[in-house]
Design a protein around this motif. Structure first.
Motif, short mmCIF file in Angstrom:
data_model
loop_
_atom_site.label_atom_id
_atom_site.label_comp_id
_atom_site.label_asym_id
_atom_site.label_seq_id
_atom_site.Cartn_x
_atom_site.Cartn_y
_atom_site.Cartn_z
N LEU A 70 0.83 -1.20 0.00
CA LEU A 70 0.00 0.00 0.00
C LEU A 70 0.87 1.26 0.00
N ARG A 71 1.98 1.23 0.73
CA ARG A 71 2.88 2.39 0.73
C ARG A 71 3.50 2.60 -0.64
N GLU A 72 3.86 1.52 -1.29
CA GLU A 72 4.43 1.63 -2.64
C GLU A 72 3.39 2.23 -3.60
N LEU A 73 2.14 1.81 -3.44
CA LEU A 73 1.08 2.37 -4.26
C LEU A 73 0.93 3.87 -3.99
N ALA A 74 0.93 4.23 -2.71
CA ALA A 74 0.79 5.65 -2.35
C ALA A 74 1.94 6.47 -2.93
N ASP A 75 3.15 5.92 -2.89
CA ASP A 75 4.30 6.63 -3.44
C ASP A 75 4.13 6.87 -4.94
N ARG A 76 3.48 5.93 -5.62
CA ARG A 76 3.32 6.05 -7.08
C ARG A 76 2.24 7.05 -7.46
N VAL A 77 1.15 7.09 -6.72
CA VAL A 77 -0.04 7.81 -7.20
C VAL A 77 -0.30 9.13 -6.49
N CYS A 78 0.25 9.34 -5.31
CA CYS A 78 -0.02 10.59 -4.59
C CYS A 78 0.82 11.72 -5.17
N LEU A 79 0.36 12.93 -4.94
CA LEU A 79 1.14 14.09 -5.34
C LEU A 79 2.48 14.08 -4.63
N GLY A 80 3.54 14.48 -5.33
CA GLY A 80 4.84 14.59 -4.71
C GLY A 80 4.87 15.74 -3.71
N PRO A 81 5.89 15.79 -2.87
CA PRO A 81 5.92 16.80 -1.80
C PRO A 81 5.96 18.23 -2.32
N SER A 82 6.62 18.47 -3.45
CA SER A 82 6.68 19.84 -3.98
C SER A 82 5.29 20.30 -4.40
N THR A 83 4.62 19.49 -5.20
CA THR A 83 3.27 19.85 -5.65
C THR A 83 2.32 19.93 -4.48
N ALA A 84 2.42 18.97 -3.56
CA ALA A 84 1.52 18.95 -2.40
C ALA A 84 1.69 20.21 -1.56
N ALA A 85 2.93 20.70 -1.44
CA ALA A 85 3.16 21.91 -0.66
C ALA A 85 2.45 23.11 -1.28
N ILE A 86 2.46 23.18 -2.60
CA ILE A 86 1.78 24.29 -3.28
C ILE A 86 0.27 24.17 -3.13
N VAL A 87 -0.24 22.94 -3.29
CA VAL A 87 -1.68 22.71 -3.16
C VAL A 87 -2.14 23.02 -1.74
N ASP A 88 -1.37 22.61 -0.75
CA ASP A 88 -1.73 22.89 0.64
C ASP A 88 -1.74 24.40 0.91
N ALA A 89 -0.77 25.10 0.33
CA ALA A 89 -0.73 26.55 0.50
C ALA A 89 -1.94 27.21 -0.15
N ALA A 90 -2.34 26.69 -1.30
CA ALA A 90 -3.53 27.22 -1.97
C ALA A 90 -4.77 26.98 -1.12
N ARG A 91 -4.86 25.81 -0.54
CA ARG A 91 -6.01 25.48 0.31
C ARG A 91 -6.09 26.43 1.49
N THR A 92 -4.94 26.76 2.05
CA THR A 92 -4.92 27.69 3.18
C THR A 92 -5.49 29.05 2.79
N ARG A 93 -5.29 29.44 1.55
CA ARG A 93 -5.83 30.71 1.06
C ARG A 93 -7.22 30.56 0.45
N ASN A 94 -7.83 29.39 0.64
CA ASN A 94 -9.18 29.13 0.15
C ASN A 94 -9.25 29.14 -1.38
N ILE A 95 -8.13 28.78 -2.01
CA ILE A 95 -8.08 28.67 -3.47
C ILE A 95 -8.37 27.22 -3.84
N PRO A 96 -9.39 26.95 -4.66
CA PRO A 96 -9.70 25.57 -5.02
C PRO A 96 -8.63 24.98 -5.92
N SER A 97 -8.42 23.68 -5.81
CA SER A 97 -7.43 22.99 -6.63
C SER A 97 -8.05 21.75 -7.25
N ARG A 98 -7.47 21.35 -8.36
CA ARG A 98 -7.96 20.16 -9.07
C ARG A 98 -6.80 19.51 -9.80
N ARG A 99 -6.59 18.26 -9.51
CA ARG A 99 -5.55 17.51 -10.20
C ARG A 99 -6.04 17.14 -11.59
#
Length: 873
Positions: free
Chosen positions: A149-178
């Protein structure tokens, strides 16, 4: 225990404002057994997942779920908690879940929040296997399952760089969509959208990226601007590499002309054979090779976003210290790769040190081999350019920061990673022979997010602020959602007309299709979340109006995370009951409330004050509430006004806006063609709801009135939603209503028309409950003189003629009705022909529509109209 169905609710839904999986679970023969009824079950489950002790469950304290297990709880509830815990253990932590039994014994709906759908589904499947193993005392390799399951998560989840930007957008109430399976993400909506791909944005120039990939060209451009760069040139062969090194007359670096991440870079070389070998190594990683002067000092990475230096990290060489016992190969594993911060995926701040040609060359350069045993205390450098792991942002000299920003601008990058080598980052480059060696597009952010030493830097926030420089801008366009039982499509079209009158480029979805800026881009039923998402993807759209139908909400949730206005037209007796375990108007309330749940604090819920269930939604809105009703004296309206709130109503045949005790006339009903002078009562209600939405969006009242007045309600702008047409002294009305509430509203409206004799072509949708179809037959019997029954749907859920038979059953009531003639013509088109042919002058025919294009073509044919001629009365 079987999982019958899994729905991915990818937007706000009946369970939560967040994404959830809804699993329909059949407990089968285990439906009457709880956790305490299976010998050893609890012990096995707790041993496999001991971290579930943190689950508080309904007990409300740590270990609460374990208490529930000991007391005895059903497998559906345990499946919920197990799936949540598996997701958390593999790096996608979630905590929301619900398990509710349906009206079918042993069948449960289990709702489980997820971060990444693929991971959530896999964890649900593993959770079921785990529980069955625990029930039947079968072996279960939890370690192996978690690893997979961890290997699957590593393959399909957003990488840390992208996730950091998405999280920052969420904090500013900016919607995101992969947007894809990789790292392409849209931030914002419609005309306000921006897109990122890891640390590249849609501001990033392809030309600039190409320049950055060409390291020699980059150096030439930087040097021309007076930025310190290492002396050197591109070479074409091992011999040429050695000649270039001799020209420099100092230690050199040999590296690919267009590789990245330090691949193929050999440093501090002076020996001819080393340089020849390094050429071959570098050539494997790029399309060419550069030889340049080796600059002494530490490698640094500076992150530039826009015109600002945001973060800086310094790297240290990876080295081992001899103990007099182990060979260097083993010391690498014992002293370097054993660090838990090292790994081969993006979630690790440090990379695993691999033994490759570069490693071997570096070790041999110091007089050792991989199987050498260094003496105790002897330091051996393994990699000179190891991970950049020390944050030095706060000590960067201002002139160094200026050089970095200038370098990014010269190349043309809005987001850049500037690599430089310097002894002391707190001093100017020129004072110490420091140089900028590379400018990188799409720089990694992990070194700044998780430094080994020092504090993390807000790099995601910086990129979001770069994309949305106005801090009040959350990348949202106005969104109006319309739901209810009847009137949704008409209300959607009315709101769209208001927005267009106000100058917006409107994206609109409804059961008739999708239109953008007045142009139809898709026909058919598009009242679901996927259609809404398509509209929000369109860069032309600066306002959106979405019909949010029951089916889409239940199947996938809403297609947006929040809205400015949520209109609920009505619930009444509801429709589509008996499907998805929604069996009453009270249960349908949970579906229709979904858009109201996500009204922005600055937004408005527009609610029908005549419908008690809709009125109950007022307390759910995070924003304001505007009520509408044709009756200005309705007690609910009076109370709402007394509290200083907004109401839209009708007084003296005029649409009136009320705020507290202040009243403003918008327009008269005579000026609203689709209401036919106010005779079409349900259209008046749709007008009131749409006008309230325009008011909530701060559209000028004149624009609201214009948008409503230009809406004709004919075959062109609202086909089959009570279109009135005249021909040869006959009146034809097209309608789309196919449920009891719609039929009753139709009959109420027909009472305002003068025709003494009425005929109707009618059917009911095959997927309705028997009792609902029968009751429609009762209304037909007492409201029409002639009824032509047909079948519109090709649904496989009923036999041919079954719907007509149920309608006839309803028309055979004990009390004689108005109907004098009933005939059954299965084909809709033939039924229309027969009804029209038998219609006399001065009589009225109501035709219930089939598909909109087919209905419009048929009516144009029987009336002799040219295509495009609306001919609305």
């Amino acid at each position: 225990m079987q999982i019958l169905k899994v729905l991915a609710l990818r937007g706000p839904n009946i369970w939560s404002r967040h994404t959830v999986l809804e699993a329909w679970v059949d407990l089968g023969p285990l439906k009457d057994s709880s956790s305490k009824d299976f010998p050893g079950f609890n012990d096995r489950l707790m041993a496999w997942l001991p971290t579930m002790i943190e689950h508080r469950c309904s007990v409300g304290e740590r270990g609460g779920f374990y208490q529930r297990l000991r007391w005895g709880t059903y497998l559906a509830h345990i499946l919920e908690h197990t799936t949540l815990e598996l997701q958390t253990l593999v790096g996608t932590p979630v905590g929301y879940g619900r398990a509710r039994e349906t009206n079918e014994e042993g069948i449960y709906k289990v709702a489980i929040r997820y971060q990444e759908e693929t991971v959530g589904r896999a964890c649900l499947s593993v959770a079921r296997q785990l529980l069955m193993s625990a029930v039947f005392d079968l072996p279960f390799d939890i370690a192996l399952q978690l690893k997979q399951l961890r290997e699957l998560a590593d393959r399909v989840c957003l990488g840390p760089s992208t996730a950091a930007i998405v999280d920052a957008a969420r904090t500013r109430n900016i919607p995101s969509r992969r947007l894809n399976a990789g790292s392409l993400v849209q931030l914002g909506q419609g005309v306000k959208q921006r897109r990122i791909w890891t640390a590249e944005s849609d501001f990033t120039s392809a030309i600039a990226e190409s320049i950055a990939q060409d390291k020699q060209l980059t150096k030439t451009m930087l040097k021309s601007a007076g930025i310190p760069v290492p002396e050197g040139r591109e070479v074409i062969s091992p011999e040429d590499a050695w000649e270039a090194a001799q020209e420099i007359e100092a230690a050199v670096v040999v590296k690919p002309v267009d590789a990245n991440h330090g691949r193929g870079v050999c440093m501090d070389l002076t020996d001819e054979q080393q340089i020849r070998t390094a050429y071959s190594v570098a050539l494997k990683e790029g399309s060419g090779v550069i030889v340049e002067r080796f600059a002494s000092g530490s490698e640094h990475r500076l992150l530039v976003v826009g015109k600002r230096l945001i973060a800086a990290a310094a790297g240290d060489a990876a080295s081992v210290v001899g103990d007099g016992e182990h060979i260097i190969r083993d010391l690498i594993d014992l002293q370097i790769n054993s660090d838990p911060r090292r790994g081969d995926d993006e979630s690790k701040p440090l990379n695993t040190v691999l033994i490759d040609a570069l490693t071997t060359m570096e070790i041999e350069h110091q007089g050792f081999k991989l199987d050498s045993v260094p003496d105790t205390g002897v330091k051996v450098i393994i990699r000179r350019n190891d991970n950049l792991s020390r944050d030095v942002t706060d000590v960067v000299h201002p002139s160094v920061a200026e050089h970095a920003v200038m370098a990014a601008q010269i190349v043309g990058l809005d987001i850049a990673g500037i690599d430089l080598v310097v002894q002391d980052i707190s001093r100017p480059l020129e004072q110490q022979g420091g140089v900028i060696v590379e400018v990188n597009a799409g720089p990694g952010l992990l070194m700044h997010l998780k430094p080994q030493v020092g504090k993390a830097q807000p790099v995601g926030e910086a990129i979001v602020d770069h994309l949305f420089p106005d801090l009040k801008d959350c990348g949202r366009i106005p969104i109006v959602s319309i739901t209810g039982t009847n009137g949704k499509t008409t209300c959607t079209r009315l709101v769209g007309s208001i927005l267009r009158a106000a100058g917006y480029h409107v994206g609109m979805t409804c059961t008739d299709g999708i239109s953008v800026d007045g142009r139809v881009i898709e026909n058919g039923d598009c009242a679901g979340p996927r259609s809404a998402k398509n509209v929000l993807l369109n860069p032309l759209v600066d306002a959106a109006v979405f019909e949010s139908a029951r089916g889409g909400i239940l199947r996938e949730g809403l297609g947006f995370d929040k809205c400015d206005v949520a209109i609920v037209t009505n619930i009444a007796e509801a429709d589509h009951l008996g499907r998805s375990y929604i069996d009453s108007p009270e249960e349908m309330f949970k579906v229709k409330r979904t858009p109201v749940d996500v009204v922005l604090p600055t937004g408005t819920a527009v609610l029908n004050a005549n419908d008690p269930l809709v009125l109950d939604m007022a307390e759910l809105s995070a924003g304001s509430v505007t009520l509408f009703s044709r009756d200005p004296n309705l007690p609910a309206l009076q109370r709402h006004r007394d509290d200083g709130n907004r109401v839209v109503t009708v007084r003296n045949e005029k649409v009136v806006f009320c705020e507290g005790q202040t009243e403003t006339v918008l327009t008269t009903l005579d000026d609203l063609p689709c209401t036919h002078g106010g005779r079409v009562t349900f259209q008046v209600e749709n007008i009131l709801a749409a006008a309230a939405a325009g008011w909530a969006l701060k559209i000028p009242l004149k624009k609201i009135a214009t948008g409503l007045q230009v809406f004709q309600g004919n075959l062109f702008d609202n086909p089959a939603r009570f279109n009135v047409l005249e021909s040869a002294g006959k009146t034809l009305i097209l309608t789309d209503g196919r449920n009891l509430s719609a039929l009753n509203a139709l009959v109420e409206t027909l009472n305002h028309f003068p025709h003494e004799r009425r005929t109707i072509v009618y059917s009911a949708e095959a997927d309705r409950r028997n009792q609902d179809i029968v009751r429609q037959g009762e209304v037909l019997s007492r409201s029409f003189d002639r009824v032509v029954l047909c079948e519109i749907d090709d649904a496989e859920c009923r036999k041919q003629g079954e719907v007509m038979s149920l309608l006839r059953d309803g028309m055979k009531g004990e009390v004689p009705g108005r109907v004098r003639e009933v005939c059954e013509i299965g084909d809709w088109s033939q039924a229309v022909d027969a009804a029209w042919t038998g219609l006399g002058r001065g009589e009225l025919l109501v035709i219930q529509s089939t598909s909109i294009p087919k209905t419009v073509r048929k009516v144009q044919t029987i009336l002799g109209l040219e295509p495009g001629d609306a001919n609305a009365a």
